[in-house]
Motif scaffolding. Sequence first.
Motif, PDB file in Angstrom:
ATOM      1  N   LYS A  15      -3.306  -1.575  -6.184  1.00 32.06           N
ATOM      2  CA  LYS A  15      -3.274  -0.470  -7.136  1.00 32.06           C
ATOM      3  C   LYS A  15      -1.857   0.047  -7.369  1.00 32.06           C
ATOM      4  O   LYS A  15      -1.550   0.551  -8.450  1.00 32.06           O
ATOM      5  CB  LYS A  15      -4.160   0.676  -6.635  1.00 32.06           C
ATOM      6  CG  LYS A  15      -5.643   0.330  -6.605  1.00 32.06           C
ATOM      7  CD  LYS A  15      -6.459   1.515  -6.122  1.00 32.06           C
ATOM      8  CE  LYS A  15      -7.950   1.172  -6.095  1.00 32.06           C
ATOM      9  NZ  LYS A  15      -8.753   2.315  -5.616  1.00 32.06           N
ATOM     10  N   GLU A  16      -1.001  -0.074  -6.361  1.00 32.91           N
ATOM     11  CA  GLU A  16       0.357   0.475  -6.477  1.00 32.91           C
ATOM     12  C   GLU A  16       1.408  -0.597  -6.741  1.00 32.91           C
ATOM     13  O   GLU A  16       2.601  -0.323  -6.664  1.00 32.91           O
ATOM     14  CB  GLU A  16       0.712   1.248  -5.201  1.00 32.91           C
ATOM     15  CG  GLU A  16      -0.194   2.444  -4.955  1.00 32.91           C
ATOM     16  CD  GLU A  16       0.185   3.207  -3.710  1.00 32.91           C
ATOM     17  OE1 GLU A  16       1.131   2.771  -3.014  1.00 32.91           O
ATOM     18  OE2 GLU A  16      -0.452   4.241  -3.424  1.00 32.91           O
ATOM     19  N   GLY A  17       0.992  -1.817  -7.045  1.00 36.70           N
ATOM     20  CA  GLY A  17       1.966  -2.870  -7.349  1.00 36.70           C
ATOM     21  C   GLY A  17       1.756  -4.101  -6.507  1.00 36.70           C
ATOM     22  O   GLY A  17       0.679  -4.308  -5.917  1.00 36.70           O
ATOM     23  N   ILE A  18       2.792  -4.943  -6.438  1.00 39.29           N
ATOM     24  CA  ILE A  18       2.693  -6.209  -5.729  1.00 39.29           C
ATOM     25  C   ILE A  18       2.585  -5.989  -4.230  1.00 39.29           C
ATOM     26  O   ILE A  18       3.256  -5.135  -3.653  1.00 39.29           O
ATOM     27  CB  ILE A  18       3.894  -7.117  -6.078  1.00 39.29           C
ATOM     28  CG1 ILE A  18       3.694  -8.519  -5.499  1.00 39.29           C
ATOM     29  CG2 ILE A  18       5.199  -6.491  -5.605  1.00 39.29           C
ATOM     30  CD1 ILE A  18       4.695  -9.517  -6.006  1.00 39.29           C
ATOM     31  N   LEU A  19       1.711  -6.765  -3.590  1.00 45.55           N
ATOM     32  CA  LEU A  19       1.513  -6.691  -2.151  1.00 45.55           C
ATOM     33  C   LEU A  19       2.264  -7.796  -1.410  1.00 45.55           C
ATOM     34  O   LEU A  19       2.752  -7.593  -0.310  1.00 45.55           O
ATOM     35  CB  LEU A  19       0.015  -6.765  -1.816  1.00 45.55           C
ATOM     36  CG  LEU A  19      -0.874  -5.669  -2.401  1.00 45.55           C
ATOM     37  CD1 LEU A  19      -2.331  -5.956  -2.114  1.00 45.55           C
ATOM     38  CD2 LEU A  19      -0.480  -4.310  -1.851  1.00 45.55           C
ATOM     39  N   GLU A  78      -7.601  -4.703  -0.458  1.00 44.68           N
ATOM     40  CA  GLU A  78      -6.669  -3.962  -1.309  1.00 44.68           C
ATOM     41  C   GLU A  78      -6.214  -4.760  -2.517  1.00 44.68           C
ATOM     42  O   GLU A  78      -5.485  -4.234  -3.357  1.00 44.68           O
ATOM     43  CB  GLU A  78      -5.439  -3.541  -0.493  1.00 44.68           C
ATOM     44  CG  GLU A  78      -5.718  -2.465   0.551  1.00 44.68           C
ATOM     45  CD  GLU A  78      -4.444  -1.995   1.230  1.00 44.68           C
ATOM     46  OE1 GLU A  78      -3.390  -2.625   0.994  1.00 44.68           O
ATOM     47  OE2 GLU A  78      -4.496  -1.012   1.980  1.00 44.68           O
ATOM     48  N   VAL A  79      -6.636  -6.019  -2.633  1.00 38.66           N
ATOM     49  CA  VAL A  79      -6.171  -6.883  -3.720  1.00 38.66           C
ATOM     50  C   VAL A  79      -6.991  -6.607  -4.977  1.00 38.66           C
ATOM     51  O   VAL A  79      -8.227  -6.604  -4.940  1.00 38.66           O
ATOM     52  CB  VAL A  79      -6.268  -8.371  -3.330  1.00 38.66           C
ATOM     53  CG1 VAL A  79      -5.789  -9.252  -4.472  1.00 38.66           C
ATOM     54  CG2 VAL A  79      -5.436  -8.632  -2.082  1.00 38.66           C
ATOM     55  N   THR A  80      -6.300  -6.380  -6.078  1.00 37.56           N
ATOM     56  CA  THR A  80      -6.968  -6.134  -7.362  1.00 37.56           C
ATOM     57  C   THR A  80      -6.709  -7.240  -8.384  1.00 37.56           C
ATOM     58  O   THR A  80      -7.439  -7.350  -9.360  1.00 37.56           O
ATOM     59  CB  THR A  80      -6.501  -4.792  -7.955  1.00 37.56           C
ATOM     60  OG1 THR A  80      -5.076  -4.812  -8.125  1.00 37.56           O
ATOM     61  CG2 THR A  80      -6.877  -3.635  -7.032  1.00 37.56           C
TER      62      THR A  80
END
Length: 481
Positions: free
Chosen positions: A395-399, A347-349
Amino acid sequence: MQLECFIFGVITFLITGAQCEEFEVLAHAGSQAVLPCKCSYSFPITPVIIWSNAKKGTVWRKQKSGLQFWGSSWLQKGIQRAQCPHFKFEKGDYSLQINNVQEEDGGIYTCRVEHGVLVTETVVTLRIIKVSFVPSVAIRGEDVSIRCDVTPKPNGATVQWMLNYSPFVPQNAVSSTSISSQSVMFQTARVKLAGIWTCVFSYKGKEERVSANLTVKGIIQPSEDNAKVYAAVGSAVTLPCVYSPGLNPANPTWEKLKPEYIFKPVPDRLPASFSASSPSSQQPWDKSASLKEVGFEDAGRYRCSGTIKGQRLSQNMQLVTAKINSTIPSKKKGSVTLTCQLSDTSEVTDYEWVHVVYDYNGTKSIGSIQKGKTLSISKESEENRGEWTCRFYGKEGILGNVTHHIQLMGGLSGQKSSGVSRNTAAIVSLSFLLLVLLLVLAQMYKNHQRRKRIFQYPALETIVHTISNEREERERNRVKK
């Protein structure tokens, strides 16, 4: 129905001058329905007005004398649900208002206005639309039917569904868009299905929207299966497992699943720092767990389970661990390479390095920000001291993020030299004091031995004292002369 009304209208018009009209009214359960009954001409005095229902008989009637009568079935908690606004009578408007309409109110109504031989009749078909769920409150994982019932049933009507005001297209579901089958849709209850369901009913160019709220109870956090939870190595983390408020699951359990068994999960050994109860758990429906100190090897899939009304509910989640690897390149001894490593990067971009510096007062300041999974910096530069935090984004912000501390090589050498100097001075001082102490002890020992030898001969001691006294007397006499 239209043909019968037309024939009846022609006959009665030829005999008594009567007229007949037809209307369709759509209303959703619980709302107010207005059944039209208007005359194109007005009367000097109020005519006889009779509203009746094909099944329930008289709804409301007003005589020439002004007396009014209501049907007994339209009384609810002492209040008449059916009424005609008197202030509109002068305009020839005798429409009927029905408050809080129910499914059983649907049907055919007739408004009859009599003024002498002049009779006007209006036929109104009232259709009640209602959205309902079976069961009314669904438990996650069980089947639920979503209904859009219309009473009485029309022919040629269509229905479309919306969930939370967005068009809903059922997947792997049995549904119907024909209102003749009452538009029943079967779904497996999930948290995503909870919300406001809207039935868009279309009939004869008219559209009516009726909504109802569906509640799905079960495990509400995490809301999705296999949701990811990110944690830095060495930190504490909470694995969420929160049921709907009011639910108290029986036999709650936690398991770690072996990664090689994807389709048929097999339990694995839980980490040593795993605790089945989270410090934040205060309600009986919160069965979250915690890891006091996360290790990189603790990454993997976890599952929480509990029994609600005889049904076993479970939710899977994935713990993703993060750490920073520090390596010194062989060609650059004064530099260090930091690498942000995650157990799962699906999930990391993007990666981002943030430099955080604290002054002597503890004040925090943000320094440079750099992009990339790896970072190369000089350990001998004072500008690079402090914390380097790796932030990873989706994709939706910081993880999540993980932090590494940098200490200067020069600072470490200076501290070491200073420490050695202080230790050497302490050793020299201690040695000097020890030497003085030894000399004092040696002198004391000699004096003791000499006195011990003299005390063995008393006569000799007397002679020694006499000689000593004579010597002192001679010295005093010499001084006087």
